[in-house]
Design a protein around this motif. Sequence first.
Motif, mmCIF file in Angstrom:
data_model
loop_
_atom_site.group_PDB
_atom_site.id
_atom_site.type_symbol
_atom_site.label_atom_id
_atom_site.label_comp_id
_atom_site.label_asym_id
_atom_site.label_seq_id
_atom_site.Cartn_x
_atom_site.Cartn_y
_atom_site.Cartn_z
ATOM 1 N N SER A 109 -22.741 11.794 -10.589
ATOM 2 C CA SER A 109 -22.061 10.420 -10.542
ATOM 3 C C SER A 109 -20.747 10.396 -9.769
ATOM 4 O O SER A 109 -20.014 11.452 -9.552
ATOM 5 C CB SER A 109 -21.826 10.239 -12.027
ATOM 6 O OG SER A 109 -20.895 10.636 -12.721
ATOM 7 N N GLY A 110 -20.338 9.135 -9.770
ATOM 8 C CA GLY A 110 -18.822 8.937 -9.144
ATOM 9 C C GLY A 110 -17.738 9.421 -9.996
ATOM 10 O O GLY A 110 -16.859 10.118 -9.801
ATOM 11 N N ALA A 111 -18.007 9.179 -11.330
ATOM 12 C CA ALA A 111 -17.076 9.578 -12.278
ATOM 13 C C ALA A 111 -16.913 11.220 -12.539
ATOM 14 O O ALA A 111 -15.834 11.794 -12.422
ATOM 15 C CB ALA A 111 -17.579 9.180 -13.699
ATOM 16 N N ASN A 114 -15.103 12.217 -9.559
ATOM 17 C CA ASN A 114 -13.595 12.178 -9.537
ATOM 18 C C ASN A 114 -13.019 13.178 -10.504
ATOM 19 O O ASN A 114 -11.925 13.528 -10.487
ATOM 20 C CB ASN A 114 -13.284 10.613 -10.024
ATOM 21 C CG ASN A 114 -13.686 9.705 -9.035
ATOM 22 O OD1 ASN A 114 -13.583 10.136 -7.778
ATOM 23 N ND2 ASN A 114 -13.734 8.437 -9.267
ATOM 24 N N PHE A 145 -10.073 1.578 -9.832
ATOM 25 C CA PHE A 145 -11.092 1.931 -10.708
ATOM 26 C C PHE A 145 -11.697 3.259 -10.447
ATOM 27 O O PHE A 145 -12.033 3.623 -9.525
ATOM 28 C CB PHE A 145 -12.174 1.046 -10.670
ATOM 29 C CG PHE A 145 -13.440 1.216 -11.571
ATOM 30 C CD1 PHE A 145 -13.202 1.099 -13.180
ATOM 31 C CD2 PHE A 145 -14.613 1.856 -11.460
ATOM 32 C CE1 PHE A 145 -14.314 1.466 -13.844
ATOM 33 C CE2 PHE A 145 -15.634 2.204 -12.193
ATOM 34 C CZ PHE A 145 -15.257 2.105 -13.367
ATOM 35 N N GLU A 197 -8.629 4.825 -3.773
ATOM 36 C CA GLU A 197 -9.916 4.178 -3.178
ATOM 37 C C GLU A 197 -9.502 3.570 -1.776
ATOM 38 O O GLU A 197 -8.215 2.761 -1.783
ATOM 39 C CB GLU A 197 -10.465 3.053 -3.971
ATOM 40 C CG GLU A 197 -10.910 3.254 -5.334
ATOM 41 C CD GLU A 197 -11.148 2.060 -6.292
ATOM 42 O OE1 GLU A 197 -11.944 1.398 -6.165
ATOM 43 O OE2 GLU A 197 -9.872 1.888 -6.764
ATOM 44 N N ASP A 230 -11.444 8.334 -3.215
ATOM 45 C CA ASP A 230 -12.487 7.739 -4.079
ATOM 46 C C ASP A 230 -13.333 7.064 -3.027
ATOM 47 O O ASP A 230 -12.840 5.620 -2.993
ATOM 48 C CB ASP A 230 -12.071 7.291 -5.205
ATOM 49 C CG ASP A 230 -13.418 6.660 -5.953
ATOM 50 O OD1 ASP A 230 -14.372 6.481 -5.502
ATOM 51 O OD2 ASP A 230 -13.030 6.400 -7.436
ATOM 52 N N VAL A 232 -16.561 6.149 -3.588
ATOM 53 C CA VAL A 232 -17.949 5.904 -4.316
ATOM 54 C C VAL A 232 -18.419 4.413 -4.227
ATOM 55 O O VAL A 232 -19.762 4.280 -3.726
ATOM 56 C CB VAL A 232 -17.499 6.142 -5.900
ATOM 57 C CG1 VAL A 232 -18.741 5.669 -6.708
ATOM 58 C CG2 VAL A 232 -17.563 7.360 -6.160
ATOM 59 N N GLN A 233 -17.570 3.429 -4.090
ATOM 60 C CA GLN A 233 -18.109 2.154 -4.102
ATOM 61 C C GLN A 233 -18.179 1.652 -2.517
ATOM 62 O O GLN A 233 -18.930 0.870 -2.040
ATOM 63 C CB GLN A 233 -17.434 1.180 -5.063
ATOM 64 C CG GLN A 233 -18.017 -0.266 -5.090
ATOM 65 C CD GLN A 233 -17.672 -1.129 -6.110
ATOM 66 O OE1 GLN A 233 -17.888 -2.303 -6.029
ATOM 67 N NE2 GLN A 233 -17.188 -0.718 -7.259
HETATM 68 C C1 LIG Z 1 -14.423 3.275 -6.794
HETATM 69 C C2 LIG Z 1 -15.327 4.033 -7.904
HETATM 70 N N1 LIG Z 1 -15.309 5.006 -8.493
HETATM 71 C C3 LIG Z 1 -15.896 5.644 -9.308
HETATM 72 C C4 LIG Z 1 -16.956 5.152 -9.892
HETATM 73 C C5 LIG Z 1 -17.733 5.601 -11.102
HETATM 74 O O1 LIG Z 1 -19.134 5.934 -10.605
HETATM 75 P P1 LIG Z 1 -20.310 6.183 -11.617
HETATM 76 O O2 LIG Z 1 -20.500 5.011 -12.151
HETATM 77 O O3 LIG Z 1 -21.363 6.765 -10.668
HETATM 78 O O4 LIG Z 1 -19.756 7.271 -12.608
HETATM 79 C C6 LIG Z 1 -17.339 3.600 -9.293
HETATM 80 C C7 LIG Z 1 -18.548 2.813 -10.138
HETATM 81 O O5 LIG Z 1 -18.315 1.553 -9.738
HETATM 82 C C8 LIG Z 1 -16.661 3.052 -8.524
HETATM 83 O O6 LIG Z 1 -16.631 1.711 -8.065
#
Ligand SMILES: Cc1ncc(COP(=O)(O)O)c(C=O)c1O
Length: 240
Positions: A109-111, A114, A145, A197, A230, A232-233
């Motif tokens: 996952s993104g979290a 990170n 975020f 980000e 980051d 992710v988005q």
């Molecule tokens: C910029 C960013 N980082 C991290 C995350 C977390 O990702 P995840 O929901 O896959 O853990 C998100 C989720 O929307 C995000 O937008």
Amino acid sequence: MSTPSIVRTNTAELYDSYVMKNYARPALTLVRGKGVSVWDDTGKEYLDFTSGVAVAALGHCHPVWVEAIRRQAGELIHVSNLFRHPNQGELARRIVQHAGPGRVFFCNSGAEANEGLIKLARLHGMKKAGEEGKCIKIICAKHAFHGRTFGGMSATPQEKIQKGFRPLVPGFAFGEINNLQSFADLVDADTAAIFVETVQGEGGVNPCTDEFLWGLRNLCDQHNLLLMLDEVQCGLGRSG
Ligand SMILES: Cc1ncc(COP(=O)(O)O)c(C=O)c1O
């Protein structure tokens, strides 16, 4: 057009009784997707402008993708990180080919990605200070975020995300995106990394300028800091 395998009529009740209420969801049950469209349980079609919140970046259910998933499910469903799998090595090679020299850490996952970055910053800080626990500061951006794990929340200066979960992970400070001086002012001997980000998503659609990002790159080179992005988005490099 294939029909979905399960269509229940009591989904709202099931959510009400059994699913944790950590999200406020609109009253919409989605049962099928194709390309840019999704359909609800009454057959109504919607255009999915969110791409499943950036997860379905290739659209829904492309036949090549569906066939690859089906084939792999019939061959071998899981290999733990204790062993090798040929596709993982090949995927890492392709990512490195496009992203530039380095190595790939695969996660769920993104979290979690990170958290991996925050741990890398800690390791870098330990190397810089020659001692554990000394150089742990990570400079992030206001309105950022970075996810809902403890590291991610601590890097996310938003009351709605952090409320109820304090104490958070220590060592985070926050500058203004596109204001290089506000980041430079926060750099001190305890700083290990800068973490932003490239396009803020949840904080509004706030793109970093090229000039700001190159400024951060130079600041990090000057002070021996990691620059951690980051994406992710905003699409893992697809924004350029
Ligand atoms: C910029 C960013 N980082 C991290 C995350 C977390 O990702 P995840 O929901 O896959 O853990 C998100 C989720 O929307 C995000 O937008």
